[in-house]
Scaffold this motif. Structure first.
Motif, PDB file in Angstrom:
ATOM      1  N   PHE A 200       0.818  -1.215   0.000  1.00  0.00           N
ATOM      2  CA  PHE A 200       0.000   0.000   0.000  1.00  0.00           C
ATOM      3  C   PHE A 200       0.850   1.263   0.000  1.00  0.00           C
ATOM      4  N   TRP A 201       2.123   1.106   0.379  1.00  0.00           N
ATOM      5  CA  TRP A 201       3.013   2.269   0.467  1.00  0.00           C
ATOM      6  C   TRP A 201       4.298   2.008  -0.318  1.00  0.00           C
ATOM      7  N   TYR A 202       4.759   3.045  -0.982  1.00  0.00           N
ATOM      8  CA  TYR A 202       6.021   2.944  -1.731  1.00  0.00           C
ATOM      9  C   TYR A 202       6.951   4.044  -1.238  1.00  0.00           C
ATOM     10  N   GLU A 276       4.558   7.244  -2.707  1.00  0.00           N
ATOM     11  CA  GLU A 276       3.196   6.973  -3.181  1.00  0.00           C
ATOM     12  C   GLU A 276       2.479   6.101  -2.167  1.00  0.00           C
ATOM     13  N   GLU A 277       1.173   6.319  -1.998  1.00  0.00           N
ATOM     14  CA  GLU A 277       0.389   5.463  -1.120  1.00  0.00           C
ATOM     15  C   GLU A 277      -0.929   5.097  -1.805  1.00  0.00           C
ATOM     16  N   THR A 278      -1.460   3.950  -1.407  1.00  0.00           N
ATOM     17  CA  THR A 278      -2.725   3.459  -1.955  1.00  0.00           C
ATOM     18  C   THR A 278      -3.782   3.465  -0.856  1.00  0.00           C
ATOM     19  N   LYS A 285      -4.642   5.465  -5.849  1.00  0.00           N
ATOM     20  CA  LYS A 285      -3.246   5.794  -5.567  1.00  0.00           C
ATOM     21  C   LYS A 285      -3.085   7.304  -5.439  1.00  0.00           C
ATOM     22  N   ARG A 286      -2.208   7.704  -4.505  1.00  0.00           N
ATOM     23  CA  ARG A 286      -1.917   9.124  -4.320  1.00  0.00           C
ATOM     24  C   ARG A 286      -0.412   9.335  -4.368  1.00  0.00           C
ATOM     25  N   LYS A 287      -0.003  10.150  -5.312  1.00  0.00           N
ATOM     26  CA  LYS A 287       1.422  10.437  -5.448  1.00  0.00           C
ATOM     27  C   LYS A 287       1.843  11.446  -4.388  1.00  0.00           C
TER      28      LYS A 287
END
Length: 676
Positions: A200-202, A276-278, A285-287
């Motif tokens: 969920f998180w990058y 980025e997170e989902t 997704k949100r950058k």
């Protein structure tokens, strides 16, 4: 920082989540608690660094993201360390612990949990003993509105002991994934950091420092975090985890040396930035990581930044008065600059934004760096001088990370004025700073120039400003053994700024002159004069008539004399066998001493100094001496030049050797010998 709060009833997930956390623990590479050996207690030194007063025998950290019992997503950081002390010199630095925690709004906050500590030692009979940390002696101090510190000191510290410490930090702030420093000011035998990051998180992971990882593995943990899946088999949302292990062995201590920026730029470690997170519920997704155009728009629309650059109406009448009689753009720009830095006093805060608006700073005549320099940019533009705001990171704040645009990298702002084809970098926080000069704290690689009508761009902060000092001595050795004459010092460029700052610290010029006299040792100042103290763009000129008792009497065939009368270099500032970070002077420098001595007719110079020249590679700098004599007068001069702001690690040995030669030359004495 964000906190994901789930309102769905998820109590049915607890058995699954418990299993997930157990599987994470099973993969962990933490070392065994309490397994302190007799050999560790008997260690007399660390074989990789026998000068060390203490060493990390082992250090381990683990960070993972999971649900807590209230079904909120939290990040848990676990820390475990074992440290050996050879003597008492590191008790204060490494026998006491401080853990800083953040509270964002009084509801979402970080917690320190499960603090444990044990000190192991051998008694007088050689038997293993231990003393546990009393939980009642773990206390919390409130530092600011949003920051607290959990503190504790290990009990029973003594020569030869080994301590073991562990604790956890639970945080709702996933934006700040926990960083890790492999290096410290004492060596480490082993340091390992494990991370478990759900899909969920990058995060962008960035290794800093000069040491290389000795362990770096990555595996996939299937369905490590599950949302909405029950024991009945209903399908929800699940994510795999990236399980990454970073490690280093035989890590040398980080040794801080002169002429460097913030140590955190060079201490080997790893940092993370959320890219980025989902959304767990929707899958959207949100950058997080922005492009520079996104940063530019954010700044332009922000009240505390872009809106302040549009406040031309505040300055229209003021600038008309300040610049009324100025014939050209440069004169007008200087008038505006000096108006701002004399009308708003800096409150010592390093911000790139204006807290309450530049109007309030103007009305109250005080403000932070953002208030002052955003007001300066706006005033210059109002006066018809094209100007931009330049965001930067001060030397103590650390180096900028250019790979990923991030406003958190910046903590300061200055102005850039463009007049014709020349640009001037300006900082209005100090009324003693001349036009076109930046303070040392701002000389940190590059900044980002921002304006309202064009894209931002990088600006080189290593400006052409220079620190230049010249001493002129004209002295006569008299028949009674006294040396009498004049000493003049010319401070130019940045050195003039520093000299003005130094003089202004004293209550009076006379008090400053007394201070100079104390630094001259045997010399007495008979008369003094200081010129251009308030003319900021002129050199500061100091002139002193002096008299010093050099010899008790002249009834000797030979007299010893060291011509280096001031600022003799006695210690090499560069002592490391190898330096893993650059030497950063901030700016080029030039120091010159010209010493003219008139000796009595009956004496001659037995051992005149040789003319020498030592240079650094690639015209990086030089040290040279020159000796000339005529009749009973000799002139000895020596010059030290550094032509670069920054010297690389490859150039370090040459700098170190240059200083060794300077020390040898400057301690040599001349011999006055009677003729005949």
């Amino acid at each position: 920082m964000n906190d994901l709060n789930f309102m769905t009833d998820m109590k049915r997930l607890l058995p699954i989540l418990t299993g997930i956390l157990l599987s994470v623990s099973a993969l962990a590479q933490d070392f065994k608690h309490g397994d302190v050996s007799s050999a560790e207690l008997d260690m007399k030194n660390y074989d990789k660094d026998t000068s060390a007063h203490a060493v990390f025998l082992n250090e381990y950290g683990d960070s993972h993201i999971a649900f807590d019992n209230d079904y909120r997503v939290k990040m848990t950081f676990k820390y475990h360390a074992r440290i050996k002390f050879f003597d008492s010199k590191e008790f204060e630095n490494h026998g006491t612990f401080e853990v800083h925690v953040y509270s964002g709004d009084g509801q979402a906050y970080e917690e320190v949990q499960d603090v444990k500590g044990t000190t192991y030692f051998k008694d007088d009979n050689g038997n293993l003993q231990k003393e546990d940390l009393d939980p009642k002696k773990v206390f919390t101090t409130s530092d600011t509105k949003h920051w607290s510190t959990v503190k504790f000191a290990m009990p029973g510290l003594r020569k030869g002991c080994v301590i073991e410490v562990s604790y956890s930090v639970v945080s709702p702030y996933l934006f700040n994934f926990h960083s890790w420093d492999f290096q410290d000011d004492i060596p480490k035998a082993s340091s390992t950091y494990e991370v478990h990051i759900p899909g969920f998180w990058y995060y962008n992971a960035m290794l800093k420092g000069y040491l290389k990882l000795t362990r770096n593995t990555s595996t996939l943990e299937k369905a490590c975090m599950t949302y909405g899946t029950s024991t009945m088999g209903n399908t929800g949302i699940s994510a795999d985890c990236s399980h990454i292990v970073y490690g280093m062995d035989n890590i040398p201590a980080f040794v801080e040396e002169d002429y460097m920026t913030s140590p955190k730029n060079y201490i080997s470690g790893i940092t993370f930035e959320l890219a980025e997170e989902t959304d767990i519920n929707t899958g959207a997704k949100r950058k997080i990581t922005k492009d520079w155009k996104d940063i530019d728009k954010t700044l332009k629309d922000d009240f505390s930044f872009g809106s302040q650059l549009k406040r031309a109406s505040l300055f229209k009448d003021r600038i008309a008065t300040v610049a009324a009689d100025k014939a050209d753009q440069l004169a007008k720009a200087k008038a505006i600059y000096y108006y701002i830095n004399h009308n708003i006093k800096w409150n010592e805060l390093n911000n790139y934004w204006s807290n309450d608006g530049i109007k309030q700073a103007l009305d109250k005549h005080t403000g932070n760096a953002g208030d002052i320099n955003l007001a300066l940019v706006t005033a210059l533009n109002t006066g018809g001088i094209p100007a931009d705001a330049v965001l930067l990171s001060t030397r103590s704040h650390g180096a900028l990370t250019k790979l990923y645009p991030n406003l958190d990298n910046f903590n300061y702002v200055v102005a850039r004025a463009t007049i014709g084809d020349k640009s001037y970098l300006l900082d209005g926080t100090d009324p003693m700073l001349p036009f076109g000069m930046l303070p040392m704290r701002c000389l940190n690689d590059q900044g980002r120039a921002f304006s309202l009508d064009k894209p931002s761009d990088w600006v080189d902060l290593n400006t052409s400003q220079r620190e230049t000092t010249t001493y002129n001595f004209d002295l006569t050795l008299q028949a009674d053994g006294k040396l009498k004459g004049t000493i003049k010092r010319y401070s130019v460029g940045y050195d003039a700024y520093l000299k003005r700052k130094e003089i202004k610290k004293f209550n009076s010029i006379d008090e400053y002159v007394e201070h100079v006299e104390q630094g001259l040792g045997k010399a007495k100042i008979l008369k003094s004069d200081i010129v251009n103290l308030d003319s900021l763009e002129m050199p500061v000129e100091e002139s002193y008539e002096v008299e010093m008792n050099l010899f008790n009497n002249m009834n000797h065939d030979k007299l010893m004399f060291n011509p280096v009368l001031m600022d003799q270099v006695k210690t090499n500032p560069f002592k490391l066998a190898q330096r893993d970070y650059p030497v950063d002077w901030g700016m080029p420098s030039d120091e010159r001493f010209i010493i003219t001595i008139h000796v009595p007719d009956q004496y001659t110079i037995e051992n005149p100094p040789q003319n020498l020249s030592f240079g650094l590679p690639n015209q990086g700098g030089r040290f040279l001496t020159d000796y000339q004599s005529e009749g009973n007068t000799f002139t000895f001069s020596y010059v030290t030049q550094f032509n670069k702001s920054i010297y690389t690690v490859e150039e370090y040995p040459y700098l170190k050797e240059l200083y060794n030669k300077i020390i040898l030359v400057e301690k040599n004495e001349m011999v006055f010998k009677k003729k005949g």
